[in-house]
Design an enzyme around this catalytic site. Sequence first.
Site, PDB file in Angstrom:
ATOM      1  N   SER A  70       3.422   6.579 -13.328  1.00  0.00           N
ATOM      2  CA  SER A  70       3.576   7.260 -12.661  1.00  0.00           C
ATOM      3  C   SER A  70       3.552   6.315 -11.282  1.00  0.00           C
ATOM      4  O   SER A  70       2.267   5.879 -10.429  1.00  0.00           O
ATOM      5  CB  SER A  70       1.583   7.754 -12.543  1.00  0.00           C
ATOM      6  OG  SER A  70       0.649   6.733 -13.180  1.00  0.00           O
ATOM      7  N   GLY A  71       4.378   4.689 -11.947  1.00  0.00           N
ATOM      8  CA  GLY A  71       3.797   4.572 -11.219  1.00  0.00           C
ATOM      9  C   GLY A  71       4.713   4.353  -9.429  1.00  0.00           C
ATOM     10  O   GLY A  71       4.997   5.556  -9.112  1.00  0.00           O
ATOM     11  N   GLY A 101       8.252   6.433 -10.835  1.00  0.00           N
ATOM     12  CA  GLY A 101       7.122   7.951 -12.148  1.00  0.00           C
ATOM     13  C   GLY A 101       6.995   8.502 -11.085  1.00  0.00           C
ATOM     14  O   GLY A 101       7.031   9.853 -10.940  1.00  0.00           O
ATOM     15  N   PHE A 157       4.172  -1.347 -21.759  1.00  0.00           N
ATOM     16  CA  PHE A 157       2.684  -1.335 -22.244  1.00  0.00           C
ATOM     17  C   PHE A 157       3.267   0.324 -23.544  1.00  0.00           C
ATOM     18  O   PHE A 157       2.469   1.198 -23.853  1.00  0.00           O
ATOM     19  CB  PHE A 157       2.478  -0.131 -20.992  1.00  0.00           C
ATOM     20  CG  PHE A 157       1.954  -0.979 -20.510  1.00  0.00           C
ATOM     21  CD1 PHE A 157       1.621  -1.972 -20.185  1.00  0.00           C
ATOM     22  CD2 PHE A 157       1.434  -0.133 -19.457  1.00  0.00           C
ATOM     23  CE1 PHE A 157       0.591  -2.835 -19.276  1.00  0.00           C
ATOM     24  CE2 PHE A 157       1.142  -0.886 -17.775  1.00  0.00           C
ATOM     25  CZ  PHE A 157       0.375  -2.455 -17.935  1.00  0.00           C
ATOM     26  N   LYS A 189      22.002  -5.674 -14.517  1.00  0.00           N
ATOM     27  CA  LYS A 189      21.881  -6.001 -13.095  1.00  0.00           C
ATOM     28  C   LYS A 189      21.237  -7.293 -12.251  1.00  0.00           C
ATOM     29  O   LYS A 189      21.905  -7.454 -11.435  1.00  0.00           O
ATOM     30  CB  LYS A 189      22.059  -4.684 -12.196  1.00  0.00           C
ATOM     31  CG  LYS A 189      20.666  -3.981 -12.186  1.00  0.00           C
ATOM     32  CD  LYS A 189      20.217  -3.147 -11.221  1.00  0.00           C
ATOM     33  CE  LYS A 189      18.615  -3.073 -11.733  1.00  0.00           C
ATOM     34  NZ  LYS A 189      18.373  -2.109 -10.911  1.00  0.00           N
ATOM     35  N   ASN A 241      15.055  -8.798  -6.684  1.00  0.00           N
ATOM     36  CA  ASN A 241      15.360 -10.231  -7.458  1.00  0.00           C
ATOM     37  C   ASN A 241      15.831 -11.290  -6.464  1.00  0.00           C
ATOM     38  O   ASN A 241      16.295 -11.889  -6.526  1.00  0.00           O
ATOM     39  CB  ASN A 241      16.193 -10.040  -9.161  1.00  0.00           C
ATOM     40  CG  ASN A 241      15.608  -9.137 -10.203  1.00  0.00           C
ATOM     41  OD1 ASN A 241      14.540  -9.790 -10.574  1.00  0.00           O
ATOM     42  ND2 ASN A 241      15.227  -7.750  -9.808  1.00  0.00           N
ATOM     43  N   LYS A 297       6.167  -7.666 -10.282  1.00  0.00           N
ATOM     44  CA  LYS A 297       7.116  -8.466 -11.188  1.00  0.00           C
ATOM     45  C   LYS A 297       8.570  -8.573 -11.259  1.00  0.00           C
ATOM     46  O   LYS A 297       9.688  -7.780 -11.174  1.00  0.00           O
ATOM     47  CB  LYS A 297       7.012  -7.949 -12.531  1.00  0.00           C
ATOM     48  CG  LYS A 297       5.587  -8.507 -13.118  1.00  0.00           C
ATOM     49  CD  LYS A 297       5.223  -9.931 -14.007  1.00  0.00           C
ATOM     50  CE  LYS A 297       3.420 -10.545 -13.245  1.00  0.00           C
ATOM     51  NZ  LYS A 297       2.769 -11.295 -12.667  1.00  0.00           N
TER      52      LYS A 297
END
Lengths: 383, 383
Positions: B54-55, B58, B140, B247, B312, B338
């Site tokens: 649920s980030g 999500g 996870f 990518k 990135n 990240k």
Amino acid sequence: PALAPRPRRSLALTAALTMLCRALLLLVASASATNLLSLRGGQKEKEKVAIIGSGNWGSAIAKIIGRNVLALDNYDDEVCMWVFEEDINGKKLTEIINTEHENVKYLPGIKFTENVKAVPDVTDAVKDATMLVFVLPHQFLTRTCPKITGYASGCRALSLIKGIEFSETGPILISDMIKDEMKGMDVSVLMGANVANEVARDEFCESTVGYKVKAHGEAFQAMLDCPTFRVGQIQDVAGTELCGALKNVVALGAGFCDGLELGGNTKAAIIRIGLKETMKFAKMFFKGIKDETFMESCGLADLVTTCFGGRNRKCAEAFARKEGTWDEIEADKLNGQKLQGTITCKDVMVVLKNKGVEDQFPLFKRINEIAFEGAPVETIIEL
Amino acid sequence: PALAPRPRRSLALTAALTMLCRALLLLVASASATNLLSLRGGQKEKEKVAIIGSGNWGSAIAKIIGRNVLALDNYDDEVCMWVFEEDINGKKLTEIINTEHENVKYLPGIKFTENVKAVPDVTDAVKDATMLVFVLPHQFLTRTCPKITGYASGCRALSLIKGIEFSETGPILISDMIKDEMKGMDVSVLMGANVANEVARDEFCESTVGYKVKAHGEAFQAMLDCPTFRVGQIQDVAGTELCGALKNVVALGAGFCDGLELGGNTKAAIIRIGLKETMKFAKMFFKGIKDETFMESCGLADLVTTCFGGRNRKCAEAFARKEGTWDEIEADKLNGQKLQGTITCKDVMVVLKNKGVEDQFPLFKRINEIAFEGAPVETIIEL
């Protein structure tokens, strides 16, 4: 040994004849394979390049070619460039180029190597040439070519002209127009992600030579390739050339997205669908189209560059922001240059409608509806 | 008629048996083809979707799925979303989501339909589910999957996780990791040019489902496709997933270009070469890779979006401008997120070096040299 003198003589004769034949065959093969061997004196005849056109892109490529040929043994050092004579503050443009080695009007700030020679008469410019580089607006072809058709038999051509013509039955490649005008001369094309000023500044980029005759593709590649301007090649003239023409239509769609302030996802989707429709269009009207062509610089890379940076994108963004008609926007934004995408878009639709296949090209159709039939710009995403 | 009663009865019996057999076959075929028919009462058993994660991404996909299933007859209205419980100003995140229908932490400002239900326990979240959507950091997986393997036999999965793992012998797909953890569950993937916030705002974009089992690909497409989020499908899980992972490496190269202030030509060249190396990498390590995959949204479109807009790219631009080490830049620019590209880049190089083929991937190699081996950023164009 004294017992059989005749067979020996005969063997020796056969061997000598065989050697002679081999030598002759080798000579003929070399000469016909490369067109470079002059039998007079056994010396290689060098390639000689003439550039027909000297606008922004023509001048950028003259810088590359001029520098490259100096390092190539089998290319004549002199590169003649036909320059449509103009008066610049009381001096002739050709004279300025030949003394200052710079096209102050169309590519200011960039120096040619001194072997690039501006020539005001196109017939003089192509004298002794073996390789012709066509880089002028294609509207000028019908009046320029007749002056140089005398060189048709010995020369090969490369077209850098991005555009396309249309008859009622279908698209006509510019390379085929040149071929017709030049009495059947073989014509390769160069297309790629090449903004002229960036090429001239030696920023890294790639390009693609589309050829029919492999030896010609290789000769043009040698003439153009250098560490910052990397030239690939593919045996697909039509696919390569159509990429260069149709990208401008897709760029209108990209510009509409920008005008509506849609995000990167949307523009990426337009680019992807546009490349797929370009591929479909090419395959529908021409034979021998290769899928790989669309992954070369002429396809994917040029389309990306044009959809982020080109003039068609810029004008379409202004159109979406309701800043005026196409003519007004062109006059306002392009400083005398022409908007190719709108012309190509209209022509493409005529051809697709005549064939009754417009519904197979939802993006091209929608761009045309927005650009010329009053459809709301917001419908660009309803594909 | 009275003369031949037996053959008639026999014919009638044969006909009846044939009909019965046909009906049974049809029933079995339907049931096995769609997994939707419950034989109890002849009623269709509805698909039920559970979202695991649920980030930001999500939550964006929960908005799309929640709205879509309400319009689909054969999908249960309720969509459970596993939420890793957090305390937000003294309230539980799940409670906020279930009363305000908004993930205030990871996707603020966007409302879910009310049928999206936040569930703090992952085992509860997947109860009764037939379709699992994995959208959590892949680190996870090993602790989450064991809690739900009981659902493995009846469910199919879709992975939205962009990344890749590596063993010494080669790359491991995240979808294969899920498959292993879930006792052989069939796993499809969703990859495409999808910036989560743009998807959540209903900006037009496309995505690609890569599937192994056609019926599963179609079920996921139905669950996701809507007018603004267009979902294509292709039978190529590995190709689709590798596009999504690699990518980010190419985007580092694009960011180096931006940091050096190189033009659009250069970036387009990097994108093109990057897509070709991605294709080559996929074909080298996996079977069944399709060329067309790279022309889908997961390939071309996602790469373009990422190379112009992604994180990135942004961090690589800062690196090229010498604004710090990767760790410093990540901390400075990503607000806790990240940087996936640098990890993937290192891992890719290990695999290529182990196989002794790094020279066949000049762009990936050069990006790694610049990022981790002190090569000057300027060498990005020396390919």
